[in-house]
Design an enzyme around this catalytic site. Structure first.
Site, PDB file in Angstrom:
ATOM      1  N   SER A 187       0.841  -1.186   0.000  1.00  0.00           N
ATOM      2  CA  SER A 187       0.000   0.000   0.000  1.00  0.00           C
ATOM      3  C   SER A 187       0.886   1.248   0.000  1.00  0.00           C
ATOM      4  O   SER A 187       1.683   1.424  -0.919  1.00  0.00           O
ATOM      5  CB  SER A 187      -0.962  -0.031   1.194  1.00  0.00           C
ATOM      6  OG  SER A 187      -1.955   0.957   1.069  1.00  0.00           O
ATOM      7  N   ASP A 256     -16.683 -15.023 -14.153  1.00  0.00           N
ATOM      8  CA  ASP A 256     -15.960 -16.090 -13.459  1.00  0.00           C
ATOM      9  C   ASP A 256     -15.380 -17.126 -14.411  1.00  0.00           C
ATOM     10  O   ASP A 256     -14.214 -17.509 -14.321  1.00  0.00           O
ATOM     11  CB  ASP A 256     -16.906 -16.755 -12.452  1.00  0.00           C
ATOM     12  CG  ASP A 256     -16.253 -17.894 -11.682  1.00  0.00           C
ATOM     13  OD1 ASP A 256     -15.014 -18.008 -11.724  1.00  0.00           O
ATOM     14  OD2 ASP A 256     -16.975 -18.660 -11.021  1.00  0.00           O
ATOM     15  N   ASP A 259     -11.985 -17.649 -17.427  1.00  0.00           N
ATOM     16  CA  ASP A 259     -10.698 -18.335 -17.291  1.00  0.00           C
ATOM     17  C   ASP A 259     -10.827 -19.845 -17.424  1.00  0.00           C
ATOM     18  O   ASP A 259      -9.827 -20.564 -17.349  1.00  0.00           O
ATOM     19  CB  ASP A 259     -10.041 -17.983 -15.953  1.00  0.00           C
ATOM     20  CG  ASP A 259     -10.956 -18.241 -14.758  1.00  0.00           C
ATOM     21  OD1 ASP A 259     -11.673 -19.254 -14.761  1.00  0.00           O
ATOM     22  OD2 ASP A 259     -10.945 -17.425 -13.818  1.00  0.00           O
ATOM     23  N   ALA A 261     -12.769 -21.901 -15.425  1.00  0.00           N
ATOM     24  CA  ALA A 261     -13.182 -22.607 -14.212  1.00  0.00           C
ATOM     25  C   ALA A 261     -14.239 -21.804 -13.467  1.00  0.00           C
ATOM     26  O   ALA A 261     -14.140 -20.577 -13.357  1.00  0.00           O
ATOM     27  CB  ALA A 261     -11.983 -22.850 -13.305  1.00  0.00           C
ATOM     28  N   ASP A 263     -15.125 -21.034 -10.145  1.00  0.00           N
ATOM     29  CA  ASP A 263     -14.620 -21.138  -8.780  1.00  0.00           C
ATOM     30  C   ASP A 263     -14.854 -19.870  -7.965  1.00  0.00           C
ATOM     31  O   ASP A 263     -14.354 -19.740  -6.847  1.00  0.00           O
ATOM     32  CB  ASP A 263     -13.124 -21.467  -8.791  1.00  0.00           C
ATOM     33  CG  ASP A 263     -12.293 -20.410  -9.512  1.00  0.00           C
ATOM     34  OD1 ASP A 263     -12.879 -19.486 -10.100  1.00  0.00           O
ATOM     35  OD2 ASP A 263     -11.044 -20.507  -9.478  1.00  0.00           O
ATOM     36  N   ILE A 265     -13.726 -16.944  -8.645  1.00  0.00           N
ATOM     37  CA  ILE A 265     -12.558 -16.069  -8.723  1.00  0.00           C
ATOM     38  C   ILE A 265     -12.364 -15.603 -10.164  1.00  0.00           C
ATOM     39  O   ILE A 265     -12.358 -16.413 -11.092  1.00  0.00           O
ATOM     40  CB  ILE A 265     -11.282 -16.799  -8.245  1.00  0.00           C
ATOM     41  CG1 ILE A 265     -11.471 -17.331  -6.818  1.00  0.00           C
ATOM     42  CG2 ILE A 265     -10.074 -15.879  -8.332  1.00  0.00           C
ATOM     43  CD1 ILE A 265     -11.695 -16.260  -5.774  1.00  0.00           C
ATOM     44  N   ASP A 400      -8.568  -5.868  -4.808  1.00  0.00           N
ATOM     45  CA  ASP A 400      -8.175  -4.732  -3.976  1.00  0.00           C
ATOM     46  C   ASP A 400      -9.280  -3.682  -3.955  1.00  0.00           C
ATOM     47  O   ASP A 400      -9.698  -3.180  -4.994  1.00  0.00           O
ATOM     48  CB  ASP A 400      -6.876  -4.124  -4.503  1.00  0.00           C
ATOM     49  CG  ASP A 400      -6.202  -3.209  -3.500  1.00  0.00           C
ATOM     50  OD1 ASP A 400      -6.909  -2.392  -2.873  1.00  0.00           O
ATOM     51  OD2 ASP A 400      -4.974  -3.288  -3.344  1.00  0.00           O
ATOM     52  N   HIS A 440      -6.972  -5.962  -0.411  1.00  0.00           N
ATOM     53  CA  HIS A 440      -5.904  -4.980  -0.225  1.00  0.00           C
ATOM     54  C   HIS A 440      -4.822  -5.528   0.705  1.00  0.00           C
ATOM     55  O   HIS A 440      -5.003  -5.587   1.921  1.00  0.00           O
ATOM     56  CB  HIS A 440      -6.461  -3.678   0.330  1.00  0.00           C
ATOM     57  CG  HIS A 440      -5.453  -2.579   0.386  1.00  0.00           C
ATOM     58  ND1 HIS A 440      -4.798  -2.118  -0.737  1.00  0.00           N
ATOM     59  CD2 HIS A 440      -4.958  -1.869   1.427  1.00  0.00           C
ATOM     60  CE1 HIS A 440      -3.961  -1.156  -0.385  1.00  0.00           C
ATOM     61  NE2 HIS A 440      -4.035  -0.988   0.922  1.00  0.00           N
TER      62      HIS A 440
END
EC number: 3.1.1.73
Length: 526
Positions: A187, A256, A259, A261, A263, A265, A400, A440
């Protein structure tokens, strides 16, 4: 066991005890030997490993009244004058099990807080470690008011002063001195790391700089501009945390599986361009808990758009999608962001009564023109650091909520353009790792445990620890091809659900299989 057979054990125990006693004795007498210009020693004390160190002088806003230390060490607390009207509070922690490495920690926010958890973390890994308070106490920006010397300490001088003094003390305390010097911060600490690279290229051999707050002045303006988008919590344009969850769920639904998958993320936020109009409430809908209004959809679109200045110049990139749940309580909460308010009140306008709710983009122009002590930290030519043989490893969480990871990508592009270097050439000394599922500096929905501090620790092996990966790069020439993150079941120290190899930019993670998404080998950097 005979008395004779006990002798080797007793001799070994005596030698160990003597070594410990010698270390304690050296620590006890060390304060009398410190005679450095502008350095005022407050105390020197031996601290055994396992101690829960009380911190009575730590400002209450720093949020730490104690710190557990894992290693036997000699603690040196001092004040160092940086001008006739300013000084920093500095601590140096010298571990008994010393590896010959010096390290400086950084800070966060606008804070004047020594990051004791980073001192404990790095001293526990064998580094002679220093940390300073940035020239003021507490997390408020009020100490900047009509005190330019304090602003200068915050901009760059505190870290550099701590490094100069810390290296001198390290050479005094250990007869072998130190072999290599390192930096670890996130940061504001990330910005401080890059400021050292830009202004003092010989200070460190290796810099680990996370989620850097460079492009600092524009970051301050970007953070406060969200209030002009959301309005107060009574505005039609405001979204409650519950509404932001509806938005977040829709963004994840759309992005999601890009990519490969499912998941939860988002691996590459650059590929995520969500269409928020899909969740606008239908006319006459009675249940509006899973949809938002048209005015709120406009808010989301503006939040996820780049921030431009009065003349149309890009000041700061968009907030990356996927961070909504974390950001809703800090920058979309219907109030002007506190750090930004303080910066404008106590630095830009020198007016404690300045009304943050009246901020406009014209104020951003005033702030940028001011840029005290080049706190922007936005210089793209880092060739002096390259020529000095330095290495920088930077990472940024793609969830973040305070500093957009897109800003780190923008700086990477600026360095490439300014220095005329492509990724292969930059890889020799500058490697950037976007970390999916990381908020973050710590926390997040994914594999954020990369070893950048106590709260993300999953082992000291270079492949599991971003700091030790830097050590291996500097000392053995083995550059990290990825940084491994751990997904904890319930925070650091809990079981690891899965690990993931985070790719070196500009590569991105793609699920190839076979196997479950939790298998790190089912992913490929492309």
């Amino acid at each position: 066991m005979t008395k004779l057979s006990l002798l080797p054990l007793l001799t070994l125990a005596s030698a160990v005890l003597a070594k410990q006693d010698a270390f304690q004795a050296k620590c006890a007498s060390f304060g009398r030997k410190i005679k450095l210009p502008n350095v005022h020693v407050n105390f020197v004390e031996y601290v055994p490993g396992g101690t829960n160190l009380t911190l009575p002088d730590n400002d209450v806003t720093c949020g730490a009244s104690s710190q557990v230390v894992s290693a036997d060490m000699c603690r040196v607390a001092m004040a160092v004058d940086t001008s006739k009207s300013s000084q920093i509070t500095l601590e140096a922690w010298f571990p008994r099990e010393y590896t010959g490495r010096f390290l400086s920690t950084g800070n966060g926010g606008l804070s004047g807080c020594i990051q004791y958890y980073d001192l404990a973390y790095t001293a526990g890994l064998g580094f002679a470690t220093v940390g300073a308070n940035n020239g003021h106490n507490g997390t408020s920006g009020k100490p900047f008011y009509q005190h330019p010397e304090v602003i200068e300490d915050f901009a760059y001088r505190s870290i550099h002063t701590g490094v100069v003094v810390g290296k001198q003390l390290t050479k005094m305390f250990y007869k072998e001195g130190f072999d290599k010097s390192y930096y670890l911060g996130c940061s504001t600490g990330g910005r401080q790391g890059f400021k050292s690279i830009q202004k003092y290229p010989n200070d460190f051999d290796g810099v680990v700089a996370g989620a850097p707050a460079f492009n600092f002045v524009n970051l301050i303006s970007w953070s406060i501009h969200f209030y002009s988008i959301t309005g107060s919590n009574t505005s039609d344009t405001y979204l409650s945390p519950e509404s932001w969850k509806v938005v977040h769920d829709e963004i994840v639904r759309q992005c999601d599986e890009i990519d490969g998958a499912k998941d939860g993320i988002i691996e590459d936020t650059d590929l995520c361009q969500p269409v928020i109009e899909t969740i606008i409430c239908k006319p006459g809908a009675s249940d509006k808990t899973n949809c938002i209004t048209g005015a709120q959809a406009k808010t989301v679109r503006n939040v996820l758009s780049p921030f431009y200045g009065v003349n149309g110049t890009l000041l700061y990139p968009r907030m990356q999608p996927g961070s909504e749940l974390f950001a809703s309580s800090v920058v979309y909460n219907g109030q002007p962001f506190r750090y930004s308010t303080d910066w404008y009140r106590y630095v830009v306008y020198n007016n404690p009564d300045w009304d943050a709710t009246k901020w406009t983009v014209e104020d951003a122009a005033v702030a940028l023109a001011q840029n005290p002590y080049n706190i922007q930290t936005w210089d793209a030519d880092i060739s002096s650091f390259q020529k000095a043989g330095g290495k920088v490893l930077t990472y940024h969480g793609m969830q973040d909520q305070l500093i957009s990871s897109d800003n780190s990508k923008l700086y990477y592009a600026r360095v490439a353009e300014e220095m005329g270097l492509g990724p292969e050439e930059l890889d020799d000394f500058y490697r950037f790792f976007p970390v999916s599922g990381m908020a973050h500096c710590t926390g997040g929905d994914g594999a954020y445990g990369i070893g950048n501090g106590l709260r993300t620790y999953n082992g000291a092996e270079p492949e599991n620890n971003v700091l030790m990966a830097m050590v291996q790069w500097v000392e053995k020439g083995i550059a990290p091809e990825f940084i491994r993150g751990a997904k904890f079941s319930n925070g650091v120290g809990s079981s690891v659900e899965y690990t993931r190899k985070h790719c070196r930019y500009p590569r991105r993670n793609v699920y190839k299989g076979p196997g479950n998404y939790s298998d790190e080998n089912a992913w490929e950097c492309v």
